[in-house]
Write an enzyme that holds these catalytic residues in place. Structure first.
Site, mmCIF file in Angstrom:
data_model
loop_
_atom_site.group_PDB
_atom_site.id
_atom_site.type_symbol
_atom_site.label_atom_id
_atom_site.label_comp_id
_atom_site.label_asym_id
_atom_site.label_seq_id
_atom_site.Cartn_x
_atom_site.Cartn_y
_atom_site.Cartn_z
ATOM 1 N N ARG A 142 0.821 -1.214 0.000
ATOM 2 C CA ARG A 142 0.000 0.000 0.000
ATOM 3 C C ARG A 142 0.855 1.265 0.000
ATOM 4 O O ARG A 142 0.332 2.365 -0.207
ATOM 5 C CB ARG A 142 -0.934 0.027 1.216
ATOM 6 C CG ARG A 142 -1.960 -1.076 1.246
ATOM 7 C CD ARG A 142 -2.734 -1.063 2.553
ATOM 8 N NE ARG A 142 -3.839 -0.145 2.532
ATOM 9 C CZ ARG A 142 -5.116 -0.505 2.391
ATOM 10 N NH1 ARG A 142 -5.451 -1.768 2.254
ATOM 11 N NH2 ARG A 142 -6.064 0.390 2.382
ATOM 12 N N TYR A 145 0.642 4.097 -2.725
ATOM 13 C CA TYR A 145 -0.419 5.106 -2.641
ATOM 14 C C TYR A 145 -0.152 6.046 -1.470
ATOM 15 O O TYR A 145 -0.153 7.269 -1.621
ATOM 16 C CB TYR A 145 -1.759 4.394 -2.466
ATOM 17 C CG TYR A 145 -2.967 5.302 -2.472
ATOM 18 C CD1 TYR A 145 -3.373 5.944 -3.634
ATOM 19 C CD2 TYR A 145 -3.718 5.499 -1.311
ATOM 20 C CE1 TYR A 145 -4.497 6.762 -3.638
ATOM 21 C CE2 TYR A 145 -4.840 6.304 -1.310
ATOM 22 C CZ TYR A 145 -5.227 6.940 -2.476
ATOM 23 O OH TYR A 145 -6.337 7.747 -2.478
ATOM 24 N N ASP A 146 0.094 5.439 -0.297
ATOM 25 C CA ASP A 146 0.232 6.230 0.927
ATOM 26 C C ASP A 146 1.395 7.220 0.821
ATOM 27 O O ASP A 146 1.249 8.400 1.148
ATOM 28 C CB ASP A 146 0.483 5.314 2.132
ATOM 29 C CG ASP A 146 -0.599 4.250 2.311
ATOM 30 O OD1 ASP A 146 -1.479 4.142 1.428
ATOM 31 O OD2 ASP A 146 -0.554 3.525 3.316
ATOM 32 N N GLU A 147 2.539 6.723 0.360
ATOM 33 C CA GLU A 147 3.716 7.601 0.325
ATOM 34 C C GLU A 147 3.603 8.644 -0.777
ATOM 35 O O GLU A 147 4.092 9.762 -0.630
ATOM 36 C CB GLU A 147 5.009 6.786 0.167
ATOM 37 C CG GLU A 147 5.311 5.873 1.345
ATOM 38 C CD GLU A 147 5.596 6.625 2.666
ATOM 39 O OE1 GLU A 147 5.557 7.866 2.697
ATOM 40 O OE2 GLU A 147 5.857 5.938 3.669
ATOM 41 N N SER A 189 -18.602 -1.142 -3.427
ATOM 42 C CA SER A 189 -19.022 -1.579 -4.772
ATOM 43 C C SER A 189 -18.983 -3.106 -4.867
ATOM 44 O O SER A 189 -19.900 -3.725 -5.411
ATOM 45 C CB SER A 189 -18.158 -0.924 -5.846
ATOM 46 O OG SER A 189 -16.790 -1.053 -5.542
ATOM 47 N N ASP A 271 -3.492 -4.007 5.819
ATOM 48 C CA ASP A 271 -4.866 -3.493 5.789
ATOM 49 C C ASP A 271 -5.140 -2.809 7.154
ATOM 50 O O ASP A 271 -5.031 -3.445 8.189
ATOM 51 C CB ASP A 271 -5.819 -4.691 5.600
ATOM 52 C CG ASP A 271 -7.193 -4.279 5.138
ATOM 53 O OD1 ASP A 271 -7.513 -4.534 3.963
ATOM 54 O OD2 ASP A 271 -7.949 -3.723 5.951
ATOM 55 N N PRO A 272 -5.463 -1.507 7.135
ATOM 56 C CA PRO A 272 -5.682 -0.828 8.420
ATOM 57 C C PRO A 272 -6.782 -1.515 9.245
ATOM 58 O O PRO A 272 -7.833 -1.870 8.703
ATOM 59 C CB PRO A 272 -6.109 0.583 8.000
ATOM 60 C CG PRO A 272 -5.487 0.776 6.657
ATOM 61 C CD PRO A 272 -5.557 -0.575 5.999
HETATM 62 N N1 UDP Z 1 -12.671 -5.527 1.871
HETATM 63 C C1 UDP Z 1 -13.356 -6.722 1.971
HETATM 64 N N2 UDP Z 1 -13.858 -7.282 0.829
HETATM 65 C C2 UDP Z 1 -13.744 -6.702 -0.387
HETATM 66 C C3 UDP Z 1 -13.053 -5.485 -0.502
HETATM 67 C C4 UDP Z 1 -12.518 -4.917 0.657
HETATM 68 O O1 UDP Z 1 -13.503 -7.289 3.078
HETATM 69 O O2 UDP Z 1 -14.242 -7.284 -1.367
HETATM 70 C C5 UDP Z 1 -12.155 -4.886 3.100
HETATM 71 C C6 UDP Z 1 -10.683 -4.508 3.040
HETATM 72 O O3 UDP Z 1 -9.866 -5.581 3.473
HETATM 73 C C7 UDP Z 1 -10.640 -3.320 3.972
HETATM 74 C C8 UDP Z 1 -12.019 -2.685 3.836
HETATM 75 O O4 UDP Z 1 -12.853 -3.696 3.282
HETATM 76 O O5 UDP Z 1 -10.466 -3.749 5.304
HETATM 77 C C9 UDP Z 1 -12.061 -1.471 2.940
HETATM 78 O O6 UDP Z 1 -11.421 -1.814 1.734
HETATM 79 P P1 UDP Z 1 -11.408 -0.851 0.476
HETATM 80 O O7 UDP Z 1 -10.679 -1.567 -0.602
HETATM 81 O O8 UDP Z 1 -12.772 -0.374 0.170
HETATM 82 O O9 UDP Z 1 -10.589 0.448 0.909
HETATM 83 P P2 UDP Z 1 -9.478 0.794 2.006
HETATM 84 O O10 UDP Z 1 -10.234 1.414 3.108
HETATM 85 O O11 UDP Z 1 -8.795 -0.470 2.460
HETATM 86 O O12 UDP Z 1 -8.577 1.700 1.294
#
Ligand code: UDP
Length: 319
Positions: A142, A145-147, A189, A271-272
């Site tokens: 990640r 993106y973050d950096e 989505s 993943d946060p």
């Molecule tokens: N996530 C999930 N299933 C999916 C897509 C995402 O469980 O099909 C989780 C992902 O691991 C994260 C959270 O939903 O903990 C939000 O993910 P997203 O990709 O929307 O954005 P993020 O907040 O991680 O940038």
């Protein structure tokens, strides 16, 4: 005003462009359609005061005519996108921000950077206040993106301090709504499309990680207010109502009246574990707070995805 919006064919960029157009402003939309959508650009082209430039802002460009504002929204923003497009993501957040700032400087225009809650990484302070410096893994997946966004904030502040550019920085938290691509890969989505198709809902990990979801109209209202404010320091714009990912799945299943079951996938690296904005600054400086609940926002979003699913061209995209 005449405004340049990079990433104008994207989800947030197109809603924001339309907001300015409705206020009577002229908008020049710039996009290279890497993750932007032609359909969004077509919607904007319905306005007389909209002009499209197809270009990658990572490369320098002279935009003809005087500009009063530059809003830099171009970037892959979904983790699945930026994992597939790491170099482009780093370039648009660094070189792209540099080029967009150069356009603002040359025009004496106000500049607004679309920054992100990812600035805080996997946060050790909760909820996240703007004064928190974050916990980002620079060499993790990640990090691209973050950096890039952290660099974007740094160069924005440098242009503000060294060149006197009038700058704003918005830290955008998870936002959802119409015009997201069905295969965007982000959680809202994915879950809606899976629920509508009767497919299993893809939960990464146990689904105990949290996010706080802001409906796009609320988000755009906050960003628009920030642009017109005189506040140069970063501002969190997001919805402070926090949900676990499992709770989100339950609400989506309920609102779509789906019979989908949950399916677990491995949790992606870094993943946060939690995310929720402290919006005290937005409340006091902008008089802004979100008005639309998650259930309400989903009710406004689901018909958009239903139409795409019914047409047969909507699929979720998992990691
Ligand atoms: N996530 C999930 N299933 C999916 C897509 C995402 O469980 O099909 C989780 C992902 O691991 C994260 C959270 O939903 O903990 C939000 O993910 P997203 O990709 O929307 O954005 P993020 O907040 O991680 O940038």
């Amino acid at each position: 005003m005449r405004i340049l919006i990079t990433g104008a064919a994207g989800f947030l960029g197109s809603h924001l462009a339309e907001r300015f157009l409705r206020e009577g402003d002229e908008v020049v939309g710039l996009d290279n359609f890497l993750t932007g959508s032609r359909t969004n650009a077509e919607i904007l082209s319905g306005y007389d005061d909209f002009e499209l430039i197809e270009h990658d802002i990572s490369k320098p460009i002279v935009v003809p005519g005087k500009l009063d504002g530059v809003l830099h929204f171009a970037s892959p923003a979904s983790p699945v996108d930026y994992l597939e497009l790491p170099i482009q993501t780093l370039k648009v957040g660094s070189l792209g921000t540099h080029n967009a700032l150069g356009i603002a400087l040359a025009n004496g225009a106000r500049f607004l950077l679309a920054s992100t809650s990812e600035i805080y990484g996997d946060p050790l302070v909760h909820p996240q206040v703007e004064s928190y410096w974050g916990n980002v893994n620079p060499i993790g997946l990640r990090g691209v993106y973050d950096e890039a966004k952290r660099f974007g904030e740094a160069i924005t502040m440098a242009y503000h301090r060294y060149h006197g550019v009038d700058t704003r920085i918005v830290r955008i938290f998870n936002t959802y709504g119409t015009r997201m691509r069905p295969a965007d890969g982000r959680v809202v989505s994915n879950f809606i499309v899976q629920a509508l198709r009767g497919e299993p809902i893809s939960i990464y990990g146990e689904g105990t990680q949290t996010r706080s979801f802001c409906y796009v109209d609320d988000e755009v209202e906050g960003i628009h207010r920030l642009f017109h404010s005189d506040h140069a320091a970063p501002v969190n714009i997001g919805n402070p109502h926090e949900f676990t990912i499992r709770e989100l799945a339950d609400v989506v299943i309920e609102e779509t009246r789906s019979s989908s079951k949950l399916e677990h996938f491995p949790l992606p690296d870094d993943d946060p574990k939690v995310r929720r904005p402290d919006i005290s600054v937005a409340r006091s400086v902008l008089g802004w707070e979100p008005k639309i609940s998650l259930a309400d926002g989903l009710r406004r979003t689901i018909p958009y995805f239903r139409e795409l699913v019914d047409r047969g061209d909507a699929r979720a995209r998992t990691l």
